[in-house]
Design a protein around this motif. Structure first.
Motif, PDB file in Angstrom:
ATOM      1  N   ASN A   1      43.261  35.427  40.966  1.00  0.00           N
ATOM      2  CA  ASN A   1      44.349  35.440  39.979  1.00  0.00           C
ATOM      3  C   ASN A   1      45.665  35.107  40.693  1.00  0.00           C
ATOM      4  OD1 ASN A   1      45.400  37.954  41.116  1.00  0.00           O
ATOM      5  ND2 ASN A   1      43.522  38.824  40.290  1.00  0.00           N
ATOM      6  N   LYS A   2      46.763  35.100  39.934  1.00  0.00           N
ATOM      7  CA  LYS A   2      48.055  34.686  40.508  1.00  0.00           C
ATOM      8  C   LYS A   2      48.522  35.621  41.638  1.00  0.00           C
ATOM      9  CE  LYS A   2      49.486  31.105  37.982  1.00  0.00           C
ATOM     10  NZ  LYS A   2      48.361  30.188  38.018  1.00  0.00           N
ATOM     11  N   ALA A   3      48.238  36.924  41.502  1.00  0.00           N
ATOM     12  CA  ALA A   3      48.654  37.872  42.536  1.00  0.00           C
ATOM     13  C   ALA A   3      47.919  37.579  43.841  1.00  0.00           C
ATOM     14  CB  ALA A   3      48.365  39.299  42.073  1.00  0.00           C
TER      15      ALA A   3
ATOM     16  N   LEU B   1      49.136  34.391  45.488  1.00  0.00           N
ATOM     17  CA  LEU B   1      50.423  34.611  46.153  1.00  0.00           C
ATOM     18  C   LEU B   1      50.209  35.253  47.532  1.00  0.00           C
ATOM     19  CD1 LEU B   1      53.371  34.180  45.199  1.00  0.00           C
ATOM     20  CD2 LEU B   1      53.447  36.600  44.690  1.00  0.00           C
TER      21      LEU B   1
ATOM     22  N   LEU C   1      47.576  51.172  43.919  1.00  0.00           N
ATOM     23  CA  LEU C   1      46.911  49.972  43.378  1.00  0.00           C
ATOM     24  C   LEU C   1      45.790  50.391  42.428  1.00  0.00           C
ATOM     25  CD1 LEU C   1      46.597  47.670  46.533  1.00  0.00           C
ATOM     26  CD2 LEU C   1      48.220  47.451  44.671  1.00  0.00           C
TER      27      LEU C   1
ATOM     28  N   PHE D   1      46.826  51.450  38.965  1.00  0.00           N
ATOM     29  CA  PHE D   1      47.152  50.336  38.068  1.00  0.00           C
ATOM     30  C   PHE D   1      45.998  49.327  37.963  1.00  0.00           C
ATOM     31  CE2 PHE D   1      51.264  52.091  39.278  1.00  0.00           C
ATOM     32  CZ  PHE D   1      51.770  52.331  38.013  1.00  0.00           C
ATOM     33  N   ARG D   2      44.793  49.773  38.265  1.00  0.00           N
ATOM     34  CA  ARG D   2      43.558  48.992  38.140  1.00  0.00           C
ATOM     35  C   ARG D   2      43.620  47.668  38.886  1.00  0.00           C
ATOM     36  NH1 ARG D   2      42.135  47.265  33.264  1.00  0.00           N
ATOM     37  NH2 ARG D   2      44.273  47.347  32.501  1.00  0.00           N
ATOM     38  N   ILE D   3      44.254  47.700  40.071  1.00  0.00           N
ATOM     39  CA  ILE D   3      44.288  46.508  40.917  1.00  0.00           C
ATOM     40  C   ILE D   3      43.251  46.718  42.012  1.00  0.00           C
ATOM     41  CG2 ILE D   3      45.705  45.174  42.557  1.00  0.00           C
ATOM     42  CD1 ILE D   3      48.113  45.884  40.715  1.00  0.00           C
ATOM     43  N   ASP D   4      42.240  45.882  42.015  1.00  0.00           N
ATOM     44  CA  ASP D   4      41.135  46.028  42.966  1.00  0.00           C
ATOM     45  C   ASP D   4      41.628  45.680  44.374  1.00  0.00           C
ATOM     46  OD1 ASP D   4      38.816  45.854  44.441  1.00  0.00           O
ATOM     47  OD2 ASP D   4      37.646  44.979  42.814  1.00  0.00           O
TER      48      ASP D   4
ATOM     49  N   ASP E   1      40.183  42.550  45.842  1.00  0.00           N
ATOM     50  CA  ASP E   1      40.774  41.298  45.358  1.00  0.00           C
ATOM     51  C   ASP E   1      42.160  41.069  45.944  1.00  0.00           C
ATOM     52  OD1 ASP E   1      38.568  41.020  43.825  1.00  0.00           O
ATOM     53  OD2 ASP E   1      39.522  41.449  41.908  1.00  0.00           O
ATOM     54  N   TYR E   2      42.940  42.144  45.974  1.00  0.00           N
ATOM     55  CA  TYR E   2      44.348  41.980  46.293  1.00  0.00           C
ATOM     56  C   TYR E   2      44.644  42.102  47.789  1.00  0.00           C
ATOM     57  CZ  TYR E   2      49.359  42.598  46.239  1.00  0.00           C
ATOM     58  OH  TYR E   2      50.690  42.449  46.496  1.00  0.00           O
TER      59      TYR E   2
ATOM     60  N   ARG F   1      43.420  38.111  52.718  1.00  0.00           N
ATOM     61  CA  ARG F   1      43.626  38.171  54.165  1.00  0.00           C
ATOM     62  C   ARG F   1      42.469  37.522  54.917  1.00  0.00           C
ATOM     63  NH1 ARG F   1      46.730  41.641  51.827  1.00  0.00           N
ATOM     64  NH2 ARG F   1      48.622  42.431  52.785  1.00  0.00           N
TER      65      ARG F   1
ATOM     66  N   LEU G   1      51.103  39.742  37.314  1.00  0.00           N
ATOM     67  CA  LEU G   1      50.477  38.663  38.098  1.00  0.00           C
ATOM     68  C   LEU G   1      48.973  38.881  38.194  1.00  0.00           C
ATOM     69  CD1 LEU G   1      53.055  38.418  41.029  1.00  0.00           C
ATOM     70  CD2 LEU G   1      52.698  36.694  39.291  1.00  0.00           C
ATOM     71  N   TYR G   2      48.581  40.139  38.373  1.00  0.00           N
ATOM     72  CA  TYR G   2      47.166  40.449  38.590  1.00  0.00           C
ATOM     73  C   TYR G   2      46.370  40.443  37.286  1.00  0.00           C
ATOM     74  CZ  TYR G   2      42.963  42.700  40.345  1.00  0.00           C
ATOM     75  OH  TYR G   2      41.669  42.966  40.680  1.00  0.00           O
ATOM     76  N   HIS G   3      46.877  41.164  36.272  1.00  0.00           N
ATOM     77  CA  HIS G   3      46.094  41.322  35.042  1.00  0.00           C
ATOM     78  C   HIS G   3      46.284  40.176  34.050  1.00  0.00           C
ATOM     79  CE1 HIS G   3      44.437  45.152  36.078  1.00  0.00           C
ATOM     80  NE2 HIS G   3      45.633  45.657  36.320  1.00  0.00           N
TER      81      HIS G   3
ATOM     82  N   SER H   1      47.612  37.147  35.013  1.00  0.00           N
ATOM     83  CA  SER H   1      47.656  35.902  35.796  1.00  0.00           C
ATOM     84  C   SER H   1      48.844  35.032  35.362  1.00  0.00           C
ATOM     85  CB  SER H   1      46.338  35.131  35.675  1.00  0.00           C
ATOM     86  OG  SER H   1      46.055  34.496  36.901  1.00  0.00           O
TER      87      SER H   1
END
Lengths: 261, 140
Positions: A40-42, A45, A135, A138-141, A144-145, A150, B33-35, B37
């Motif tokens: 995804n975009k995050a 980045l 993270l 806020f359900r950010i894996d 993934d992130y 890396r 950004l994450y959820h 996109s």
């Protein structure tokens, strides 16, 4: 005596558990690497930022070190070739030893010392300061992130920086072969092209990618073993970096075995 | 009534820190950004607009270490508000901003972003009830 045997058993179990956990972590990373939903975009980045930190920011120092190494190494190697009367094997020695063994090894060593240690500390600090929990809320894996970008940038960086290291050494080789053997640049390139083998090139790229994968995976994996105490950070970094150097040696040996088959 | 899921939770707490290697706008935009996109430019535009509601546009590019308690609270609040249909839970606001005399600024901050969240709950100790100046405070 019993305590001694128990000690061996405990250490063996600990080692096996750690190896199993690393393998499981590797499997999870591969699954996430192959999953398109990861990008995804995050994540994109972070990949760009990490590429900048790992491959671009290091460039001036990296080129300086590779030029210095190139001058010394190529000077010594070409002079030794001349003294031993092995000028006929110049291409094979340069392609088979310098460009496929020394260049990736030096590249990965420099990157492991700089980026591996930084990654290990970064992840350990994130763990201790509960940023990974944030993270998660806020359900950010984190895979993934944090992990995938890396590792991906590590793979790309090692392959690209190895290319730069090889180019610098090629240039040094051209200079010294002219000084020592009186070889013209086109003759030097012809010798190298004749000695180059496609399978060696494939193994070289695979080796660089594997190096890149493990010098980023292991620091992250051991960074995540930090507890909630600040004092666990140096232990996590120490363990991680030890394992990185073991992995480098193992991959080097495996690639030597593979290329000799 | 809408069904609420834990994934709608937007927690604002000292125990849920901001990400130290990201600047202010990325901390807030990360969820979008994450959820969603969403593109970097679009997300930044949204975040700068939100910071502007608090006249804090200038902190968008700063790292977390450069912020004071109130600014950190605002960044955490805006981050929580980025959750879709957010159920914002503010955990002990006076721990987040220790130098506040009462909850007026907290209430004011919530009013300024009331279009962004579904519901909001403030959890605090009962001995702080006078600082909220509200009648329907529930104790448990």
């Amino acid at each position: 005596m019993v305590t001694f045997i128990e000690g061996i058993g405990t250490r063996t179990l600990k080692l096996c558990r750690s190896a199993f956990e690393t393998l499981f972590f590797t499997w999870q990373v591969i699954l996430h690497l192959l999953d398109l939903k990861t990008y995804n975009k995050a994540t994109q980045l972070v990949i760009i930022t990490q590429l900048y930190f790992t491959a671009v920011q290091i460039l001036p120092l990296f080129i300086y070190i590779s030029a210095l190494m190139g001058l010394f190494l190529m000077g010594i190697v070409l002079d030794s070739i001349k003294q031993m009367g092995m000028a006929g094997n110049l291409g094979n020695i340069l392609m088979g030893f310098i460009f496929t063994e020394v260049c990736p090894f030096m590249t990965v060593l420099l990157l492991a010392l700089r980026s591996g240690a930084a990654l290990n500390t970064e992840v350990a600090v994130m763990k201790v300061s509960k940023e990974l929990d944030a993270l998660n809320v806020f359900r950010i894996d984190a895979f993934d992130y944090i992990v995938v970008p890396r590792i991906l940038s590590g793979i790309i960086s090692v392959v690209l920086l190895n290319g730069i290291f090889t180019l610098v050494l090629l240039a040094s080789g051209a200079l010294f072969s002219r000084m020592i053997f009186g070889l013209a640049f086109d003759a030097y390139i012809r010798i190298l092209v004749v000695s180059a083998d496609f399978s060696d090139l494939v193994i070289l790229i695979l080796k660089c990618a594997t190096f890149g994968f493990f010098i980023t995976l292991l620091p992250i994996r051991y960074g995540l073993t930090a507890s909630n105490e600040l004092s666990s950070i140096p232990i996590a970094v120490l363990t991680g970096m030890n394992n990185v150097f073991i992995a480098i040696v193992v991959i080097e040996v495996l690639s030597l075995i593979l290329s000799s088959i | 009534m809408k069904e609420r899921h834990p994934e709608n939770l937007g927690l604002v707490s000292t125990d849920i820190p901001l990400i130290s290697n990201l600047n202010v706008w990325l901390n807030i935009a990360l969820i979008r950004l994450y959820h969603l996109s969403e593109s970097r430019l679009q997300a930044k535009r949204v975040v700068v607009g939100l910071l502007n509601r608090f006249q804090k546009r200038e902190i968008a590019g700063l790292r977390i270490a450069a912020l004071d308690h109130w600014e950190r609270y605002l960044v955490k609040l805006l981050r929580a508000a980025m959750v879709q249909d957010a159920l914002i839970v503010i955990d002990r606001p006076f721990r987040l901003v220790p130098d506040l005399p009462d909850a007026e600024l907290i209430e004011n901050s919530l009013t300024r972003i009331d279009d962004l969240y579904f519901s909001c709950r403030i959890l605090d100790y009962s001995w702080n009830r006078d600082r909220y100046r509200i009648k329907d405070v529930s104790e448990s």
